[in-house]
Design an enzyme around this catalytic site. Structure first.
Site, PDB file in Angstrom:
ATOM      1  N   LEU A   1     -13.696  -4.448   5.861  1.00  0.00           N
ATOM      2  CA  LEU A   1     -13.537  -3.461   6.937  1.00  0.00           C
ATOM      3  C   LEU A   1     -14.756  -2.559   7.010  1.00  0.00           C
ATOM      4  O   LEU A   1     -15.140  -1.934   6.031  1.00  0.00           O
ATOM      5  CB  LEU A   1     -12.274  -2.634   6.709  1.00  0.00           C
TER       6      LEU A   1
ATOM      7  N   HIS B   1     -15.165   4.495  -3.868  1.00  0.00           N
ATOM      8  CA  HIS B   1     -16.328   5.184  -3.324  1.00  0.00           C
ATOM      9  C   HIS B   1     -15.834   6.342  -2.458  1.00  0.00           C
ATOM     10  O   HIS B   1     -14.773   6.236  -1.821  1.00  0.00           O
ATOM     11  CB  HIS B   1     -17.137   4.195  -2.478  1.00  0.00           C
TER      12      HIS B   1
END
Length: 338
Positions: A127, A231
């Site tokens: 994505l 992240h």
């Protein structure tokens, strides 16, 4: 502006390549390599073209398109059954408890064990939303359209679905986890290993990775501190996955230490609550906000819209969604509450 999700086509290669250059590394499923992306699109084209209703080793690629201009501004992928072409490796965090009667002391050692436990699962991944479009809920449209696609083609997906989140990447594009663990055995940087994996697959992991568990206490602080963390740009994605029913169960990526989220396919919220219905009317002015999808395989398309069900189970939708999806009364749409 109105956006729609649709099946990717071979001619989307250049748009995907331009987006891949913006990822900043760590996106194995979206490498900045035209040849590798071309292979993905060809594989997706074969999957979209197959009409069988059985679970096979396939990959679907979807893109987010500006319906007014035709510009591609995002993408995502769905893998039907991972670990078929080559092993699907993960680290699993486990604990070994040991006790000494003489010292009257119990020691619990956390370890990382190399495993292929998740082989055979379906996977949602790849994505990426163009930085210029990160507003208006488009990331949610990208993510949840995958679940509508799965619901609409349920027999072609496994009973378990996973999502790997990118781990911590430092300012130089490296991975503290890779440097502290696998990098010690491979003689290559994280960027080199990540790129090689994206292009050639991960058989080199099987060839060179030590098979014995890694004791977390023996790792340097920089590596220990990032295990299982997403992240910073992936924190919202992690929350979306949790809202869908995914959970972290102790599996982490062997490259960057990012968490792997796991769910039973039929319990994923957007799959469980997706409803098919015939379109009774178009022009709804007020209704429940929803994701609406139609079409099968290569004709799949989805967008935001408004819906309202009637007592007989038919649905009315707004004119904009009908235009974007190119549906008319009598057509079948699938939808889930936004």
């Amino acid at each position: 502006m109105t956006f729609r999700m649709r099946a990717a086509r071979l001619e989307d290669l250049e748009a995907l390549y331009e987006m891949a250059k913006l990822t900043g590394g760590g996106f194995t499923n979206l490498p900045p390599d035209r040849a590798a992306l071309g292979v993905k699109l060809e594989r997706a084209a074969a999957a979209f073209a197959r009409e069988g209703d059985t679970l096979e080793d396939e990959q679907f690629v979807l893109v987010l398109e500006n319906s007014a201009t035709g510009d591609v501004r995002g993408t995502c992928q769905i893998f039907t059954q991972v670990g078929q072409q080559w092993p699907f490796y993960s680290y699993r965090m486990t604990t070994l408890t040991q006790h000494s009667q003489e010292l009257d002391r119990t020691v619990r050692a956390e370890m990382l064990s190399l495993t292929t436990d998740l082989e055979g699962s379906s996977e949602v991944g790849g994505l990426f939303l163009h930085p210029g479009e990160r507003a208006g809920g488009l990331g949610l449209l990208l993510a949840r359209s995958r679940y509508l696609f799965i619901a609409m083609h349920r027999a072609r997906f496994a009973d378990r679905v996973i999502a790997e989140l990118r781990g911590i990447i430092d300012d130089r594009g490296g991975s503290p986890f890779w440097d502290g663990v696998a990098g010690r055995f491979f003689g290559m940087s994280f960027q080199e290993a990540d790129y090689f994996n994206a292009i050639n697959g991960n058989q080199f992991i099987a060839d060179l990775m030590p098979k014995h568990p890694v004791y977390i206490a023996m790792l340097q602080d920089s590596a220990r501190s990032v295990i299982g963390l997403p992240h910073p740009t992936g924190r919202a994605a992690m929350r979306m996955l949790e809202n869908e029913g995914f959970a972290a169960e102790g599996y982490v990526d062997i490259f960057d230490g990012g968490p792997t989220m796991i769910a039973r396919t039929d319990r994923v919220k957007s799959i469980k609550e997706a409803k098919p219905a015939n379109v009774a009317a178009i022009g709804l002015e007020k209704g429940e906000r929803a994701l609406v999808a139609t079409g099968t395989l290569a004709d799949f398309r989805a967008c935001y819209g408004a819906r309202q069900f009637s007592e007989d189970g038919a649905v009315s939708i707004d004119s904009r969604a009908a235009d974007v999806l190119d549906v008319t009364p009598g057509d079948t749409v699938w939808s889930v509450e936004r």
